[in-house]
Design a protein around this motif. Structure first.
Motif, PDB file in Angstrom:
ATOM      1  N   UNK A  83      -6.753  11.811  -1.681  1.00 39.63           N
ATOM      2  CA  UNK A  83      -6.325  12.910  -2.548  1.00 39.63           C
ATOM      3  C   UNK A  83      -5.103  12.561  -3.389  1.00 39.63           C
ATOM      4  N   UNK A  84      -4.175  11.840  -2.819  1.00 40.34           N
ATOM      5  CA  UNK A  84      -2.899  11.591  -3.478  1.00 40.34           C
ATOM      6  C   UNK A  84      -2.870  10.298  -4.290  1.00 40.34           C
ATOM      7  N   UNK A  85      -3.577   9.279  -3.824  1.00 42.23           N
ATOM      8  CA  UNK A  85      -3.517   7.971  -4.464  1.00 42.23           C
ATOM      9  C   UNK A  85      -4.882   7.485  -4.933  1.00 42.23           C
ATOM     10  N   UNK A  88      -6.516   4.551  -3.148  1.00 45.00           N
ATOM     11  CA  UNK A  88      -5.945   3.208  -3.262  1.00 45.00           C
ATOM     12  C   UNK A  88      -4.886   2.962  -2.189  1.00 45.00           C
ATOM     13  N   UNK A  89      -5.237   2.129  -1.227  1.00 40.86           N
ATOM     14  CA  UNK A  89      -4.284   1.774  -0.187  1.00 40.86           C
ATOM     15  C   UNK A  89      -3.084   1.001  -0.760  1.00 40.86           C
ATOM     16  N   UNK A  90      -3.289   0.056  -1.703  1.00 42.92           N
ATOM     17  CA  UNK A  90      -2.125  -0.612  -2.298  1.00 42.92           C
ATOM     18  C   UNK A  90      -1.159   0.364  -2.986  1.00 42.92           C
ATOM     19  N   UNK A  91      -1.676   1.373  -3.686  1.00 44.61           N
ATOM     20  CA  UNK A  91      -0.790   2.361  -4.325  1.00 44.61           C
ATOM     21  C   UNK A  91      -0.023   3.153  -3.271  1.00 44.61           C
ATOM     22  N   UNK A  92      -0.704   3.513  -2.191  1.00 45.24           N
ATOM     23  CA  UNK A  92      -0.039   4.234  -1.111  1.00 45.24           C
ATOM     24  C   UNK A  92       1.082   3.388  -0.512  1.00 45.24           C
TER      25      UNK A  92
END
Length: 120
Positions: A83-85, A88-92
């Protein structure tokens, strides 16, 4: 992924069950009266809701989980990143470590986790 977002009172109730399971429904009523000042009907209404969501079951007056605490919070974490990113795990991770340092041990643990879970 199935929507399993819980309200604050649902989450507090779920935590009580996870902490004491398996628990008889009668003992759960007593615990909720003591811990949350709930009436019997409130406890049973909330239990029914969480059973319908597939988190708990109430069989022969024994309440136990269909989903562990860890499974629930893993689901919540994945949904948060989605929901937030945009999933994208890299963005998180960039947002999470932004402006702070991680220890060598933390970096090694992250590398290990990435190696264990990367596609081959």
């Amino acid at each position: 992924m199935k929507e399993l977002k819980l309200t604050d009172s649902e989450r507090k109730f779920a935590e009580l069950i996870w902490e004491h399971e398996p628990i008889s429904s009668g003992e759960l009523v007593k615990l909720c009266e003591k811990e949350m000042n709930w009436k019997k009907s409130t406890t049973y209404t909330m239990l029914k809701k969480l059973c319908e969501k597939g988190i708990f079951k109430n069989e022969e007056a024994i309440v136990s989980s269909l989903m562990t605490r860890d499974e629930y919070y893993a689901n919540e974490s994945i949904r948060f990143v989605e929901d937030t990113f945009g999933g994208s795990l890299p963005k998180f991770l960039t947002a999470f470590v932004s402006g702070r340092k991680i220890s060598k041990k933390q970096a090694e643990e992250l590398k290990r986790l990435i190696d264990e879970h990367k596609e081959v």
